[in-house]
Write an enzyme that holds these catalytic residues in place. Structure first.
Site, short mmCIF file in Angstrom:
data_model
loop_
_atom_site.label_atom_id
_atom_site.label_comp_id
_atom_site.label_asym_id
_atom_site.label_seq_id
_atom_site.Cartn_x
_atom_site.Cartn_y
_atom_site.Cartn_z
CD GLU A 232 46.88 60.45 -33.00
OE1 GLU A 232 48.15 60.64 -32.55
OE2 GLU A 232 46.31 59.39 -32.50
CE LYS B 285 53.60 64.00 -24.22
NZ LYS B 285 53.57 64.84 -25.40
CE LYS C 239 43.39 57.09 -25.95
NZ LYS C 239 44.24 58.14 -25.65
CD GLU D 176 44.99 50.63 -26.02
OE1 GLU D 176 45.36 51.53 -25.09
OE2 GLU D 176 43.98 51.06 -27.00
CG HIS E 88 50.76 41.36 -58.26
ND1 HIS E 88 50.84 40.78 -59.50
CD2 HIS E 88 52.01 41.93 -58.30
CE1 HIS E 88 51.93 41.05 -60.00
NE2 HIS E 88 52.68 41.39 -59.51
N GLY F 127 53.31 62.50 -29.33
CA GLY F 127 53.52 61.09 -29.32
C GLY F 127 54.16 60.76 -30.77
NE ARG F 128 49.91 63.57 -34.34
CZ ARG F 128 49.17 64.00 -33.39
NH1 ARG F 128 49.11 63.10 -32.40
NH2 ARG F 128 48.72 65.30 -33.34
O1 F6P Z 1 45.41 57.30 -28.61
C1 F6P Z 1 46.03 58.31 -29.05
C2 F6P Z 1 47.38 58.44 -28.28
O2 F6P Z 1 47.24 59.29 -27.31
C3 F6P Z 1 48.45 58.85 -29.22
O3 F6P Z 1 48.59 60.21 -29.61
C4 F6P Z 1 49.76 58.23 -28.75
O4 F6P Z 1 50.71 58.35 -29.54
C5 F6P Z 1 49.22 56.90 -28.07
O5 F6P Z 1 47.88 57.39 -27.89
C6 F6P Z 1 49.92 56.75 -27.06
O6 F6P Z 1 49.95 57.44 -25.66
P1 F6P Z 1 51.01 57.18 -24.68
O7 F6P Z 1 52.59 56.96 -25.25
O8 F6P Z 1 50.60 58.09 -23.67
O9 F6P Z 1 50.89 55.69 -24.13
#
Ligand code: F6P
Length: 555
Positions: free
Chosen positions: A363, A216, A515, A222, A394, A277-278
């Site tokens: 979240e 987004k 972060k 990452e 199990h 995002g979610r």
């Molecule tokens: O770290 C949380 C978050 O902001 C989530 O809410 C989101 O889905 C994810 O990181 C990834 O964010 P982006 O789509 O901006 O890379």
């Protein structure tokens, strides 16, 4: 009672329905569900506490509730202004108060002709324009008109994203892999840990690989680190830098940043800031789903979610599936002190559903401050966890049956297997038998003791008290449409609970501090001499030194 962050909120635990529920809880807490299932009323109870919506069947009769409980919980929802809050979300109000944004994911799955607006105006045109672009692009990739730098058609897809830009698409592609194109493979890279990369890339042919960089913000550590490593992988395999555009597309609200990364404008699939995002798998974040399954199945996923949206928007609270699921969660979390919720999908196809729901639920509702800024005086999001059955049986079901903690369970059963070869029918029958047996055992309890053991210590250890609640969701088949409805069901359930707890389910400030701190630690790991004595607490300082010295030893 729409969202008005400036207005003080009435205290949830002072509301008449809340107080009556406390008294009612005390009145029924000692009763055993088993008794409600005995005699002539047993079938009526199932009728009374089950319903169908959007192709899903929910049996919630195995809960510690009576008709009075349901009435009071619905009353609580009314006193908390749930219908008005739901309508405010639909109307595009800035229900995400801390970011002053609408949360219009329902617009993403609405059919053409249905319009939604946020403060800036109509959002529906943009939604359908993007869907049209996604369809055209997916068709080109799927039918081989889109080729890589050396003219090879695309055989491997990689989604690079994390959190909401990973969990939803990953879960859907895995759940519906049976609908996926045989000559395409879908891969997901999320973690900054390079294990996924190291395991995935060697098996792929870069010349026939397409990467969807999904973010987004297009600034997530990452995702950007992984995307850069993959770009270097292409180049090291002879793909010229100028041709990388044939191997990279982006999904983002930040087209400028995507272009700075080197992705062509025409290969950026945008979506609105009002998509959380979610809640985003329905937007262009779901591009890999469309690439892998095809537009027809993606449309069916949207249609299933839309059917659930319509049900949530229009059904009376007492027969509204997301409302009931949400209220049952409130019942156990706030009135029985249940700390957790276990999700037990009885199909491996839904093995990624629990992690997906963890982000959705925790979240969204892992908050301790109300929308007016005052602290909550009640529990909010449960710890959500789970594994597919029968594997979970199990591993941890022992604790569900005999442990000291009350753990409500959502069982999810699929009537018709995705793989329906005659040889598998026997497996499927056994699978369903186990699913239904678990909820029966949790309900009834019983004894595994012999007649001689019953009265002694062995008898006590072999006894199950039962009276442990569960829901059973039944799906005729795990199709795109049903999966869409199932996901939307949980989205709205989370919204219902946020409305009751008076919290904002659409922000996630709690993930930001860590972060920020990591950005300071990274250079200190590279050079522990940068560490000043008071930069961190003593524990963190010594961990940085330990790791920094270990990394220093690397060539
Ligand atoms: O770290 C949380 C978050 O902001 C989530 O809410 C989101 O889905 C994810 O990181 C990834 O964010 P982006 O789509 O901006 O890379």
């Amino acid at each position: 009672m729409p969202y008005k962050p400036s207005a003080p909120s009435p205290r949830l635990d002072q509301l008449p329905a809340w107080r009556t529920l406390l008294t009612h809880r005390d009145a029924i807490a000692s009763q055993h569900m088993r008794d409600w299932f005995s005699g002539t009323g047993a079938h009526a109870r199932v009728e009374q506490f089950s319903l169908r919506a959007a192709g899903l069947y929910l049996d919630y009769s195995k809960n510690r509730i009576t008709e009075t409980t349901r009435t009071l919980l619905a009353q609580l929802a009314r006193e908390c202004g749930l219908p008005a809050k739901r309508d405010a979300m639909w109307a595009g109000d800035a229900v995400n108060v801390t970011e002053n944004r609408a949360a219009l994911h329902v617009a993403l799955r609405a059919p053409q002709g249905m319009t939604f607006h946020d403060a800036a105006g109509d959002v529906s045109h943009g939604v359908h324009d993007t869907l049209t672009r996604m369809r055209a692009f997916s068709e080109r990739v799927r039918d081989g008109r889109w080729v890589g730098a050396t003219g090879k058609r695309i055989r491997h897809l990689i989604n690079v994203g994390i959190g909401g830009s990973d969990l939803g698409p990953r879960m859907v592609c895995d759940a519906l892999a049976v609908y996926g194109r045989r000559d395409l493979s879908a891969h997901f890279i999320a973690n900054i840990d390079p294990t996924e990369l190291a395991r995935t890339l060697p098996s792929l042919d870069p010349e026939s690989t397409l990467v969807v960089v999904c973010s987004k913000t297009f600034t997530t550590l990452e995702t950007m680190t992984n995307a850069r490593t993959i770009r270097a992988w292409f180049i090291s395999h002879g793909i010229p830098e100028g041709e990388l555009g044939k191997h990279f597309v982006a999904v983002s609200t930040n087209a400028e940043e995507a272009m700075r990364f080197g992705i062509r404008r025409e290969n950026v699939f945008e979506f609105g800031e009002w998509v959380g995002g979610r809640y985003s798998l329905w937007s262009s974040i779901g591009l890999i789903i469309m690439l892998y399954l095809g537009a027809r199945h993606f449309d069916a996923l949207l249609a299933g979610a839309h059917a659930m949206d319509e049900h949530f928007r229009s059904a009376p609270l007492e027969s509204n599936m997301p409302v009931l699921l949400g209220l049952l969660g409130i019942w156990y979390r706030n009135f029985f002190d249940a700390q957790t919720l276990s999700i037990a999908p009885y199909t491996d196809a839904l093995q990624k559903l629990p992690p997906y729901l963890q982000q959705l639920d925790m979240e969204s509702n892992g908050k301790s401050v109300q929308i007016d800024g005052t602290p909550v005086a009640w529990q909010t999001a449960p710890i959500l966890w789970g594994e597919p059955g029968t594997n979970g049986q199990h591993a941890y079901f022992q604790m569900l049956h005999q442990g000291t903690t009350l753990v409500p369970v959502d069982f999810i059963a699929v009537l018709n297997p995705q793989y329906d070869a005659p040889a598998y029918l026997d497996h499927h029958r056994k699978l369903l038998a186990n699913c239904f047996a678990q909820s029966e055992a949790l309900l009834k309890g019983g004894s595994m003791a012999t007649a001689e053991q019953v009265a002694g210590p062995l008898g006590a250890q072999r006894r199950f008290d039962g009276n442990r609640p569960s829901n059973t969701l039944v799906i005729d088949q795990l199709s795109p449409e049903r999966l869409g409805a199932l996901i939307a069901l949980y989205e709205h359930k989370v919204f219902v609970q946020a409305a009751i707890w008076n919290i904002n389910p659409f922000d996630q400030w709690g993930v930001e501090l860590g972060k920020t701190l990591s950005r300071a630690i990274e250079p200190e790991l590279a050079d522990p001499d940068l560490l000043t004595p008071d930069a961190h607490d003593a524990s963190t300082t010594s961990l940085i030194r330990l790791a920094g010295n270990a990394l220093k030893a690397k060539p």
